[in-house]
Design a protein around this motif. Structure first.
Motif, PDB file in Angstrom:
ATOM      1  N   THR A 148      -6.176   2.879   1.672  1.00 15.05           N
ATOM      2  CA  THR A 148      -5.798   4.786   1.682  1.00 15.05           C
ATOM      3  C   THR A 148      -6.435   5.346   1.116  1.00 15.05           C
ATOM      4  O   THR A 148      -5.824   6.661   1.294  1.00 15.05           O
TER       5      THR A 148
ATOM      6  N   ASN B 299       0.124   7.360   6.150  1.00 12.82           N
ATOM      7  CA  ASN B 299      -1.217   6.785   5.556  1.00 12.82           C
ATOM      8  C   ASN B 299      -1.704   5.628   5.118  1.00 12.82           C
ATOM      9  O   ASN B 299      -2.469   5.788   3.757  1.00 12.82           O
ATOM     10  N   VAL B 300      -1.987   4.237   5.832  1.00 12.80           N
ATOM     11  CA  VAL B 300      -2.745   3.610   5.559  1.00 12.80           C
ATOM     12  C   VAL B 300      -3.034   3.288   6.746  1.00 12.80           C
ATOM     13  O   VAL B 300      -2.785   3.484   7.785  1.00 12.80           O
TER      14      VAL B 300
ATOM     15  N   HIS C  74      -4.415   5.341  -4.885  1.00 13.38           N
ATOM     16  CA  HIS C  74      -4.519   4.299  -3.833  1.00 13.38           C
ATOM     17  C   HIS C  74      -4.932   2.450  -3.883  1.00 13.38           C
ATOM     18  O   HIS C  74      -4.945   1.969  -4.888  1.00 13.38           O
TER      19      HIS C  74
ATOM     20  N   CYS D 152       1.092  -1.038  -0.138  1.00 14.34           N
ATOM     21  CA  CYS D 152      -0.086   0.068   0.055  1.00 14.34           C
ATOM     22  C   CYS D 152       0.739   1.184  -0.031  1.00 14.34           C
ATOM     23  O   CYS D 152       0.279   2.804  -0.593  1.00 14.34           O
ATOM     24  N   LYS D 153       2.416   1.313   1.344  1.00  9.53           N
ATOM     25  CA  LYS D 153       2.832   2.458   0.822  1.00  9.53           C
ATOM     26  C   LYS D 153       3.879   2.829  -0.515  1.00  9.53           C
ATOM     27  O   LYS D 153       3.602   3.540  -0.817  1.00  9.53           O
TER      28      LYS D 153
END
Length: 650
Positions: free
Chosen positions: A452, A435-436, A400, A391-392
């Protein structure tokens, strides 16, 4: 660490202070009570589970003991600092350690392990090419003030490139965006080359063998062949040659009018897509035999359409039970492909067949995104792909992510160790980094999500519940609601290509895989057709395919004025050789009129073997046939015997 036998433990019990439990001593010093020869070890954590056992009448009976069982953890620390009283409050035995992960179980003389499962029964083992990840440091996870990062969507969905420039209402023009004359010409060249190679290799065969009737195929004839192949997806028959049957129950006259059975079968036999002799000795590409077709079509998929905001990645499957080096040993999906689809339309934007390589899933996901990365897309994936680190990484690519997540994929311990019993139905637990966000929500099972792009809020939806005749309003996390709506892009693709499948059994996986690609191409062409012609004549995929078949099998349009190499015979049906029509024995001889066999481009006065003479061992031909039965017969005695006797052979 001290170890006690059963006799030593009994001595400690006798000498201990009555005001304290003997297990206070064990708890403080981590002493272990074992019965000689009866201690067993967890094969994964190497922790000793201590159970003093008393024996009576040859039976084993476990005595109360302080039970020590370690829990699994992703970082390799097998110690558990939590204690839970596993007995009622009035019990003199104060506490027991409880395993929340894999629990060793005893059998007769052996040790076995209980399998670990996640929510909804899915196994929580990390994938081979997606190993377990270490969680972020605890101080980076927070439970309040979550706000997702805002990534604006910067693309215009719809047809692009040649598809946007196409001004047509004819379905054949849209399918030719993908299955172009260039691709068909390459297939024609490889088919003719492979046929020549096979004929030379089988030089010792009989001169009457069917392969010696081979003539090179052309582009127009290949279009006719593909058009008939598409038609087999609409008209389903178990055997290919049944489409040319003259049995009144099975007859499909259109096939014999367009192409003869022998010609269709010999093209199918030699159908080929790449030159085997040109393959380098050092080449390890397992898709070499279909590489030209695969690369051409997938590149066209990416060039012709810009997906909408929501996209998804899932697996496509093609059943194959034969031998293949990279097939997946799963009854439902032996040949697996990773597919990226538009969630709204089901358009297949990109695909990557799984060939047994050990590439990381992160690299697979990024390669599927291709040119979509960096434009603010929202990618939905299931727990097979997702992890906090992925995800990052995708967020750095301005994409996203939302989807379910497996255990040990970088989630915080408070989410990782949750069980169904820890949450009430409808209750949620949320943690987030910068961010997650990772969320656990209890429905029938505990569902764990990573996202996200969603806030931590609930939405009201209507669902079916047992015992109610109407839908019931309930609350669900916003990320789960959108995941359920957007994760069905590949399902839409699979659903539509399953309606009219023309993938047929074959001894060669290459033919089956290429026809699978052609099915996807037809659906993609239909999506673009609908985007360009919302009010077009073809409202459904069925009508679109029918129009393409009609265009490609029509002599004027498919041939382009070019005479076919194998024009079919007209107006003279062929009766089945081994069976007779049911109405052949009939007193109404007027129904069974003898008519001349129609002329063809090769013979002005064609003849065929008389059925009655052939059954009696005579090779005699006639130029007449029964119009009702479709059987060639001599006039006179053969005609009378055939229509009056049940057994007309000698």
């Amino acid at each position: 660490m001290k170890r006690y036998t059963a006799e030593q433990a009994l001595e400690v019990l006798m000498n201990s202070d009555s005001n304290h439990s003997c297990f206070d001593h064990f708890e403080s010093d981590w002493d272990e009570v074992v019965s000689e020869g009866d201690a067993f070890t967890d094969t994964e954590t190497s922790s000793v589970v201590d159970r003093p056992i008393t024996r009576r009448s040859g039976r084993r009976r476990r005595a109360p003991a302080c039970l020590r069982v370690d829990t699994d953890s992703s970082d390799g620390d097998t110690s558990d600092t939590s204690w839970r009283d596993s007995r009622p409050s009035h019990s003199p035995f104060r506490c027991a350690r409880v395993n929340r992960g894999r629990t060793p179980q005893r059998g007769r003389g052996q040790t076995r392990e209980a399998h670990r499962h996640g929510p909804a029964g899915d196994q929580t083992w990390a994938a081979v090419n997606h190993p377990a990840e270490d969680p972020e440091p605890v101080h980076e996870w927070h439970e309040m003030n979550w706000q997702p990062k805002n990534l604006p969507f910067t693309e215009n969905p719809g047809p692009v490139g040649d598809a946007a420039a196409l001004d047509s209402i004819e379905p054949k023009d849209f399918i030719e965006l993908f299955i172009s004359d260039e691709l068909i010409q390459n297939i024609v060249d490889q088919t003719n080359l492979y046929a020549d190679q096979c004929i030379q290799a089988m030089d010792g065969t009989s001169q009457h063998a069917r392969i010696h009737a081979w003539k090179p195929v052309t582009v127009s004839e290949m279009k006719v062949f593909l058009g008939l192949f598409f038609l087999t997806g609409i008209i389903h028959k178990p055997e290919l040659d049944m489409y040319w049957s003259t049995d009144e129950m099975l007859a499909t006259p259109y096939f014999s009018k367009v192409m003869s059975r022998n010609r269709f079968e010999i093209i199918w036999r030699f159908l080929h897509f790449n030159d085997n002799t040109a393959r380098p000795a050092s080449d390890t590409d397992r898709l070499y035999k279909v590489r030209p077709v695969l690369d051409h079509l997938v590149s066209k998929f990416r060039e012709m359409y810009q997906p909408n905001t929501n996209i998804c990645i899932d697996e496509g499957m093609l059943l194959w039970r034969g031998r293949l080096a990279f097939r997946v040993y799963n009854p439902q999906k032996p040949i697996k492909s990773y597919i990226l689809c538009d969630s709204e339309t089901g358009y297949c934007f990109n695909m990557k067949p799984y060939c047994g390589e050990s590439a990381a899933l992160k690299d697979t996901v990024v390669s599927l995104l291709d040119r979509l990365a960096g434009h603010g897309y929202r990618l939905f994936m299931d727990h097979f792909y997702n992890s906090v680190q992925l995800c990052k990484h995708l967020l750095d690519l301005k994409t996203h992510v939302c989807g379910t997540i497996r255990k040990n994929r970088g989630e915080p311990p408070v989410i990782r160790d949750l069980r169904n019993a820890d949450l009430r139905i409808g209750e949620t637990v949320m943690c987030h980094t910068e961010n997650v966000m990772v969320l656990a929500w209890r429905d029938k099972q505990t569902v764990k999500m990573v996202t996200t792009c969603h806030e931590n809020n609930m939405e009201e939806v209507e669902v079916w519940q047992r015992g109610h005749q109407e839908k019931i309003a309930t609350q669900k996390p916003a990320c789960i609601v959108e995941y359920n709506n957007a994760m069905n892009g590949v399902d839409k693709l699979d659903q539509n290509i399953k309606y009219y499948p023309f993938v047929r059994k074959s001894h060669k996986w290459t033919k089956k895989f290429v026809t699978y690609l052609l099915q996807i191409s037809l659906f993609n062409a239909f999506v673009i057709y609908k985007a360009k012609n919302p009010q077009g004549n073809c409202k459904t995929l069925l009508s679109f395919i029918q129009s393409v078949i009609n265009s490609w099998t029509s002599r004027e349009q498919a041939g382009g004025g070019e005479e076919r190499d194998d024009p079919p015979t007209e107006n003279t049906p062929r009766a089945p050789y081994n069976t007779d029509p049911r109405n052949r024995v009939n007193d109404l001889f007027a129904v069974h009129a003898l008519v001349p066999i129609a002329s063809t481009s090769k013979k002005q006065h064609p003849t065929r073997r008389c059925r009655v003479c052939a059954r009696n061992g005579l090779r005699s031909e006639t130029s007449f046939y029964c119009k009702s039965c479709g059987v060639p017969l001599h006039s006179g005695n053969c005609y009378t015997v055939y229509h009056s006797k049940i057994k007309y052979s000698a």
